[in-house]
Design a protein around this motif. Structure first.
Motif, short mmCIF file in Angstrom:
data_model
loop_
_atom_site.label_atom_id
_atom_site.label_comp_id
_atom_site.label_asym_id
_atom_site.label_seq_id
_atom_site.Cartn_x
_atom_site.Cartn_y
_atom_site.Cartn_z
N PRO A 56 -0.74 -1.33 0.76
CA PRO A 56 -1.32 -0.03 0.42
C PRO A 56 -1.39 0.18 -1.09
CG PRO A 56 0.93 0.21 1.24
CD PRO A 56 0.56 -1.22 1.41
N ASN A 57 -2.06 1.24 -1.48
CA ASN A 57 -2.14 1.58 -2.90
C ASN A 57 -0.76 1.72 -3.50
OD1 ASN A 57 -4.66 1.73 -4.11
ND2 ASN A 57 -5.20 3.53 -2.89
N GLY A 58 -0.59 1.16 -4.68
CA GLY A 58 0.69 1.30 -5.36
C GLY A 58 1.75 0.33 -4.88
N ALA A 59 1.35 -0.64 -4.03
CA ALA A 59 2.33 -1.60 -3.50
C ALA A 59 2.79 -2.58 -4.58
CB ALA A 59 1.72 -2.35 -2.33
N GLY A 60 1.96 -2.76 -5.59
CA GLY A 60 2.31 -3.71 -6.64
C GLY A 60 1.43 -4.94 -6.68
N LYS A 61 0.27 -4.87 -6.01
CA LYS A 61 -0.63 -6.03 -5.95
C LYS A 61 -1.14 -6.38 -7.35
CE LYS A 61 -3.46 -3.86 -3.11
NZ LYS A 61 -2.77 -2.57 -2.95
N ARG A 66 -1.00 -9.66 -12.39
CA ARG A 66 -0.93 -9.68 -13.85
C ARG A 66 0.27 -10.48 -14.33
NH1 ARG A 66 -0.58 -3.86 -14.76
NH2 ARG A 66 -0.75 -4.13 -17.01
N1 LIG Z 1 1.94 -0.42 -16.80
C1 LIG Z 1 2.58 0.33 -15.87
N2 LIG Z 1 3.48 1.23 -16.26
C2 LIG Z 1 4.12 1.98 -15.35
N3 LIG Z 1 3.92 1.92 -14.05
C3 LIG Z 1 3.03 1.06 -13.59
C4 LIG Z 1 2.30 0.21 -14.48
N4 LIG Z 1 1.46 -0.55 -13.75
C5 LIG Z 1 1.67 -0.19 -12.48
N5 LIG Z 1 2.60 0.77 -12.36
C6 LIG Z 1 3.10 1.35 -11.12
O1 LIG Z 1 3.51 0.28 -10.31
C7 LIG Z 1 3.16 0.51 -8.97
C8 LIG Z 1 2.31 -0.61 -8.46
O2 LIG Z 1 1.07 -0.56 -9.11
P1 LIG Z 1 -0.12 -1.55 -8.80
O3 LIG Z 1 0.34 -2.95 -8.99
O4 LIG Z 1 -1.27 -1.13 -9.62
O5 LIG Z 1 -0.40 -1.27 -7.27
P2 LIG Z 1 -1.60 -1.78 -6.37
O6 LIG Z 1 -2.45 -2.67 -7.19
O7 LIG Z 1 -0.96 -2.47 -5.23
O8 LIG Z 1 -2.34 -0.55 -5.92
C9 LIG Z 1 2.48 1.86 -8.92
O9 LIG Z 1 3.42 2.82 -8.49
C10 LIG Z 1 2.06 2.11 -10.36
O10 LIG Z 1 2.09 3.49 -10.63
#
Ligand SMILES: Nc1ncnc2c1ncn2[C@@H]1O[C@H](COP(=O)(O)OP(=O)(O)O)[C@@H](O)[C@H]1O
Ligand SMILES: [Mg+2]
Lengths: 253, 234
Positions: A56-61, A66
């Motif tokens: 799901p969204n925010g899972a850390g994908k 990166r």
């Molecule tokens: N540079 C960052 N600084 C702080 N929090 C981050 C950063 N990048 C991502 N997050 C947080 O880490 C979590 C995972 O983000 P993300 O990898 O973008 O999820 P996904 O791609 O699965 O939707 C989210 O809760 C997001 O808010």
């Protein structure tokens, strides 16, 4: 002791073999301001194939990709690329969810990438034009990249990755904001990369897309790796309750 | 106002007849200000880009100083260069005081902070946008710099024009370090001040019109560049 001796391999260095995993993530953890965003991810990816990163969204994908691509450093844990000894590092490319378009023409976006890979300037234009043709963008060659539509920008980002001839390609939700036609174009491009032997790691939250493309599936939830299974097995009968819930379309956080 | 009417007519005829005195002053002004802007851009563009790209100890201070120097009063800039170049000063032996070179140095001091500070803003914003993509292409900061400057070229051209506007319109700095010597260091702004006080309104007004036209041209060009960039680059 003699059976532990491998001639020509310096001690302490892993032995390269074509069947060894290409990428190993070991205890990969990413902490941002006391929040654990990725929690001790252990993952091995085989040398070939298409891996779909689901969750799901925010899972850390995005974060996981990166880290693996080397754009950010983990708080702890390792990203280990298994390459043949004495070979240069693998050529990697990444297409971002919101592709970054340089403030230049579509053509110049490609020649810039070729310059980054130190392709001699004489050959850049022809290679770039050939690639634009292949991605159906030739008529937009002289158009400013930033005024292209979302689908065109995504195709240009794929074309820019294509000219790099990457051995590994990361794609971060490349179709999340696209119309069906553009989405089909992106999936065709993924197949084309795969046919060229490029290892593909792609995130998505679209299960149907995963069914169409994946060789294996990695399911992330709340920064934890829930499951890593061959695609067929994943869609027939996932092992974990989270995966079952995800397939049923219930949101899990 | 018959006298002023006459002055206006006389001023126009000075301009239209390409009066050699007026032409000499205008030429020197352009030489001095264009040289200052050239030097300011050659130093200020890479300096501003470097300040945007690299984080080093003292960077905050450098940026604060640069921003403060953007508002440096021209007379103060003139005074600083005067002290530097005066016979007793550290660079007095060069004998540059009251030469066009001294005026170029003083105007460079005025222009450089503007160019460097605004370049830092533009390149910083662009770098923020490009950073991950360039990192993905394995392009480091050094290799990124030329491309960033190129992609920001329209914004940077207006920055340079802003610098030229400031240089060509200031009086204080060139007056102090140039001395307003007839035929040697007399530029438009200092000549206007002097001729007005002498009552030679025709020449003062003629130079004023040329200066006004120049400033209008610079601002018009900046506007056109900005509009074109907005339309083309989205
Ligand atoms: N540079 C960052 N600084 C702080 N929090 C981050 C950063 N990048 C991502 N997050 C947080 O880490 C979590 C995972 O983000 P993300 O990898 O973008 O999820 P996904 O791609 O699965 O939707 C989210 O809760 C997001 O808010
Ligand atoms: Mg994401």
């Amino acid at each position: 002791m003699t059976d532990l001796y491998h001639p020509g391999v310096p001690s302490g260095q892993p032995i390269w073999s074509p069947s060894a995993p290409l990428l190993k993530l070991k205890g990969l953890t990413y902490v941002h301001q006391d929040t654990v965003l990725l929690h001790e991810i252990d993952l091995q990816l085989a040398r070939h194939g298409i891996t779909l990163l689901l969750g799901p969204n925010g899972a850390g994908k995005s974060l996981l990709m990166r880290l693996a691509h080397g754009l950010i450093a983990p708080t702890s844990g390792d990203v280990i690329w298994h390459t043949q000894p004495d070979m240069p590092p693998l050529l990697q490319a990444m297409v971002f969810q919101h592709p970054v378009m340089l403030r230049r023409t579509a053509l110049a976006n490609l020649t810039y990438a070729l310059a980054a890979r130190r392709v001699p300037w004489r050959r850049r234009r022809a290679l770039a034009m050939e690639t634009l043709e292949r991605f159906g963008l030739i008529s937009l060659a002289q158009r400013q990249a930033r005024v292209l539509s979302g689908g065109e920008q995504q195709r240009l980002a794929l074309a820019r990755a294509w000219v790099l001839k990457p051995e590994v390609l990361f794609l971060d939700e490349p179709t999340s904001a696209l119309d069906p036609a553009s989405m089909r174009a992106v999936e065709e491009a993924v197949h084309a990369f795969h046919a060229e032997g490029t290892r593909i790691v792609m995130s998505s939250h679209d299960l149907n897309q995963a069914r169409r493309l994946a060789d294996d599936v990695v399911l992330l939830c709340g920064g934890r790796l829930v499951e890593h299974t061959p695609a067929e097995r994943f869609f027939q009968g996932p092992r974990t309750p989270e995966a079952r819930a995800f397939i049923r379309g219930e949101l899990i956080w | 106002m018959p006298e002023n009417d006459n002055a206006f007519q006389a001023a126009l005829s000075l301009i239209l007849s390409l009066d050699p005195v007026l032409l000499g002053i205008v030429t020197l002004s352009l030489q001095v200000s264009l040289s200052a802007v050239l030097v300011g851009a050659l130093i200020g563009l890479p300096l501003g880009a470097a300040l945007a790209l690299w984080h080093f100890p003292g960077r905050g201070l450098a940026v604060t100083l640069l921003n403060a120097f953007m508002g440096l009063p021209p007379v103060v800039a003139g005074l600083m260069i005067y002290l530097l170049l005066s016979r007793a000063g550290p660079l007095g032996s060069l004998g540059l005081l009251f030469t066009p070179t001294a005026m170029i140095i003083a105007q460079t001091l005025l222009v450089l902070p503007i160019i460097a500070a605004l370049t830092r803003d533009h390149i910083g914003a662009l770098w923020e946008e490009y950073r991950e993509q360039l990192h993905s292409l394995r392009i480091g900061r050094v290799r990124a710099m030329p491309g960033l400057l190129w992609d920001a070229r329209f914004a940077l051209m207006t920055v340079i024009l802003a610098g030229f506007g400031r240089a060509s319109a200031e009086v204080g700095a060139v007056l102090i370090v140039g001395g307003n010597i007839d035929g040697v260091t007399r530029v438009m702004t200092t000549a206007i001040a002097l001729e007005t006080s002498k009552g030679n309104l025709a020449l003062a007004l003629g130079l004023g019109l040329v200066l006004l036209g120049l400033v209008a041209l610079v601002n018009g060009t900046a506007y056109v560049i900005g509009e074109r960039a907005r339309r083309r680059l989205g």
